[in-house]
Design an enzyme around this catalytic site. Structure first.
Site, short mmCIF file in Angstrom:
data_model
loop_
_atom_site.label_atom_id
_atom_site.label_comp_id
_atom_site.label_asym_id
_atom_site.label_seq_id
_atom_site.Cartn_x
_atom_site.Cartn_y
_atom_site.Cartn_z
N GLY A 58 0.80 -1.23 0.00
CA GLY A 58 0.00 0.00 0.00
C GLY A 58 0.83 1.27 0.00
N GLU A 86 0.87 3.56 -5.51
CA GLU A 86 -0.43 3.51 -6.18
C GLU A 86 -0.39 2.43 -7.27
OE1 GLU A 86 -2.98 5.65 -5.54
OE2 GLU A 86 -1.84 6.70 -3.99
N LYS A 138 7.16 19.21 -4.69
CA LYS A 138 7.61 19.65 -3.36
C LYS A 138 8.84 20.56 -3.48
CE LYS A 138 5.59 15.52 -1.40
NZ LYS A 138 5.80 14.12 -1.07
#
Ligand SMILES: NC(=O)c1ccc[n+]([C@@H]2O[C@H](COP(=O)([O-])OP(=O)(O)OC[C@H]3O[C@@H](n4cnc5c(N)ncnc54)[C@H](OP(=O)(O)O)[C@@H]3O)[C@@H](O)[C@H]2O)c1
Lengths: 166, 331
Positions: free
Chosen positions: B202, B205, B220
Site C-alpha cells: 500500500g 499507487e 515539493k
C-alpha cells in the site's frame, strides 16, 4: 592559501605554544600539527604544521614573528586542496565511451586524478560504471556536472551524481 | 468561534475531521470552539452554520458520501456561497491546471478567508499569485502538509530559521521511492519486484508514475523554492529524473563504494532538481524505509535535519492542525 611547513623548535617546554601563537595572531587556521621526534637535530626537534592563511602579507608577518621568537622554518610548500567528484553511469556504457568523455573533461577542467570501476553484466541496459576523481578548482565541480548531464543525456545513459554531503 | 470547511473528504480530509472530533479542552479554552460548518467530496456536501458533527460525517462517508445533498453546479460555486473562517483544502493534486483545488483556494482567499492546504497542484503552479492574493486580502495561506506530510520542514525553514541565510535544501521527499531504493539496496531486488512489493504493502499507487518518475518530489521542490527562497517557479521548471532506470547493478556498484542511491530533491542557489543521487552510508539522507527527511543548510547554523512520516491520514492531519494553530495564534 593552504601551506605546509617544517619547523625546528628548541626541545624545551612551551616551545610548541610559542610556535603556534603567531599563527592565531595572524588569523591563520591550523589544519594539522605533527611532531617528528625522529628529526632531532642538536637541541632542536621537528614539527610539521599545515595551515590556511589569507594572503602573502599575513604570511610575511607570520615569518617575521617566528624569526623573532627563535622558530626556524626549514621547509615551506603549498598544499593543493582538492574536491571530489563522483558519478555512477547506468546503461550501455563502455570503456571507450567513458575514456572519451574523460578526455573531454580533462581538456576543460582541472581534473587531477580519476578512477573507474565497471560492473560485468552482459545486459547493456543494467550495466553501470562508477567514476570518482578529484579536481583542483571548486568551480570545476559545476562544469563537470553540467558536462556529464549533457553528454550522458545525448548518449542515453542515466547519470547519478554524488556530492550530497558537499 | 472559528468556522471551518473541509474541501475533499478522502484520506486526509477524514483524518482532519477525526482531529476536530478530538480537539483537547485546553485548545478550546485558548482559542474558543472550532466548528466544522461544511464538508464536501466530489459529489456531495454537508453544510450547517450551526455546526456539523465530524463523527457523523465520517460515518456518512463510510457509507458512501459525506453529505446528503448533491453538489449543484461546481464545487467552487458551492464554496462561494458558504460562510466560514478557514478552508482546509485537501482535494487531489492536479499539476495540469491545479484542478478544482485551485478554484477553491482562489475563492477562499479572494473572500479574505484563511486557507490550509496539502494540495501540491496550486502551490507548485501559481504560488506567488496565491500568496499575493492572501496578503492583499489579509488572509493566511498555510501548507505544511504539502511537503513531507508530518515532517515540519516549512515551519522550521520559514519561521524557526527566519533571518537565517538558507543556502540549500536537500531531501528525500517521497517515501514510495525511498522504500523501493532501500529494498533494492538491502535485498538486491530488481526495480520491478521492489515496486510490486511497495504496491502490495500500500505504499505505491496502482499507477505509480507520479511517484517513481519524480513528479511528486518535483512539486515539493517547487513549493520549497517558492516558499523558502521566495522564487516564482512551477513544477515544470524542476529538472527531473525518476528512479525507473536505476538498475540493481548500479546499486550494488555504489554499495561497494560505501554509498546508497536515494531520490534527492534539491533547491540550491543554482539548482532546482530531483534525481537519483549517491549518498554515503551513514549520512542522514541515507535513511531507509518510507520516512521523509530533509537537510536545510544555512550560513550560521550549518546543516539542520528534519524527518518525519511523509504521508498518512493522521500524520498529514497533524500538519494541518499545526497550521491551524499558527492561524489561530496570529488572530
Ligand atoms: N494522503 C496523504 O498522506 C497526503 C500527504 C500529503 C499531501 N497529500 C495531498 O492532500 C490531498 C488529498 O489527499 P488524499 O490522500 O486525501 O486524497 P484522496 O483520498 O484521493 O481524497 C480526495 C478527496 O477529494 C475529493 N474530490 C475530488 N475532486 C473533488 C472536487 N472537484 N471537489 C470536491 N472534492 C473533490 C474526493 O471525493 P470522493 O471521495 O468523492 O472521491 C475525495 O474525497 C492531495 O492533494 C494530496 O496530494 C496527501
Amino acid at each position: 592559501m593552504r601551506l605546509n611547513v617544517d619547523l625546528q623548535l628548541r626541545d624545551i617546554p612551551g616551545e610548541l605554544i610559542n610556535a603556534l601563537e603567531p599563527l592565531s595572531e595572524v588569523d591563520a587556521n591550523i589544519a594539522g600539527v605533527v611532531h617528528h621526534h625522529d628529526w632531532v637535530k642538536g637541541d632542536r626537534i621537528g614539527v610539521n604544521i599545515t595551515f590556511d592563511i589569507c594572503n602573502q602579507k599575513q604570511l610575511d608577518l607570520l615569518l617575521a614573528k617566528w624569526k623573532q621568537c627563535g622558530v626556524e622554518v626549514v621547509r615551506m610548500g603549498s598544499v593543493f586542496k582538492t574536491y571530489d567528484v563522483e558519478y555512477v553511469l547506468v546503461g550501455p556504457v563502455s570503456p571507450t565511451i567513458l575514456e572519451n568523455l574523460l578526455d573531454e573533461v580533462k581538456t576543460m577542467t582541472s581534473l587531477a586524478s580519476v578512477d573507474i570501476k565497471y560492473t560485468a553484466s552482459q545486459d547493456f541496459q543494467r550495466r553501470a560504471a562508477y567514476v570518482s576523481g578529484t579536481v583542483l578548482e571548486e568551480s570545476d565541480l559545476d562544469v563537470i556536472d553540467e558536462f556529464f548531464h549533457r553528454r550522458t543525456d545525448e548518449i542515453g545513459l542515466l547519470l547519478i551524481r554524488g556530492g550530497v554531503g558537499r | 468561534m472559528t468556522d471551518i470547511v473541509i474541501a475533499g473528504f478522502g484520506t486526509v480530509g477524514q483524518g482532519f475531521a477525526e482531529v476536530l472530533a478530538h480537539t483537547s479542552p485546553g485548545l478550546r479554552e485558548q482559542f474558543g470552539p472550532l466548528r466544522l460548518v461544511g464538508a464536501f467530496d466530489s459529489r456531495s456536501y454537508a453544510y450547517d452554520t450551526n455546526g456539523l458533527d465530524p463523527v457523523a460525517l465520517l460515518e456518512s462517508k463510510a457509507a458512501g458520501r459525506v453529505g446528503k445533498r448533491d453538489i449543484p453546479g461546481t464545487s467552487r460555486e458551492l464554496l462561494d456561497e458558504m460562510d466560514y473562517d478557514i478552508l482546509v483544502e485537501v482535494t487531489p493534486t492536479d499539476i495540469g491546471d491545479g484542478g478544482s483545488g485551485m478554484g477553491h483556494i482562489l475563492s477562499a482567499l479572494g473572500a479574505g478567508r484563511h486557507v490550509i492546504t496539502c494540495n501540491k497542484g496550486p502551490l507548485s503552479l501559481r504560488f506567488q499569485e496565491l500568496e499575493g492574493l492572501a496578503t492583499r486580502r489579509g488572509a493566511m495561506l498555510r501548507f505544511e502538509g504539502s511537503v513531507g506530510g508530518a515532517m515540519p520542514i516549512i515551519h522550521v525553514a520559514k519561521d524557526i530559521m527566519a533571518g537565517e541565510d538558507i543556502t540549500s535544501i536537500k531531501g528525500i521527499l517521497n517515501g514510495t521511492c525511498n522504500f523501493i531504493l532501500h529494498r533494492m539496496g538491502n535485498e538486491g531486488l530488481p526495480f520491478q519486484q521492489a515496486l510490486r512489493e511497495a504496491q502490495q504493502l500500500g505504499y505505491a499507487e496502482a499507477d505509480p508514475t507520479y511517484d517513481i518518475e519524480g513528479v511528486d518530489s518535483a512539486c515539493k521542490v517547487a513549493i520549497l523554492s517558492n516558499a523558502i527562497f521566495g522564487r516564482d517557479v512551477t513544477v515544470h521548471d524542476v529538472m527531473r529524473v525518476g528512479i525507473s532506470s536505476v538498475t540493481d547493478e548500479a546499486i550494488a556498484l555504489a554499495r561497494e563504494q560505501g554509498q546508497v542511491l536515494r531520490l534527492i530533491g534539491e533547491v540550491g542557489q543554482s539548482r532546482l532538481e530531483v534525481a537519483p543521487r549517491l549518498v554515503p552510508i551513514g549520512h542522514p539522507l541515507a535513511i531507509g524505509g518510507t520516512l521523509n527527511i530533509a537537510q536545510i543548510d544555512a550560513k550560521f547554523s550549518g546543516p539542520i535535519t528534519v524527518a518525519g512520516r511523509g504521508a498518512g491520514r493522521m500524520e498529514t492531519a497533524s500538519a494541518i492542525l499545526s497550521d491551524l494553530m499558527t492561524i489561530l495564534r496570529a488572530q
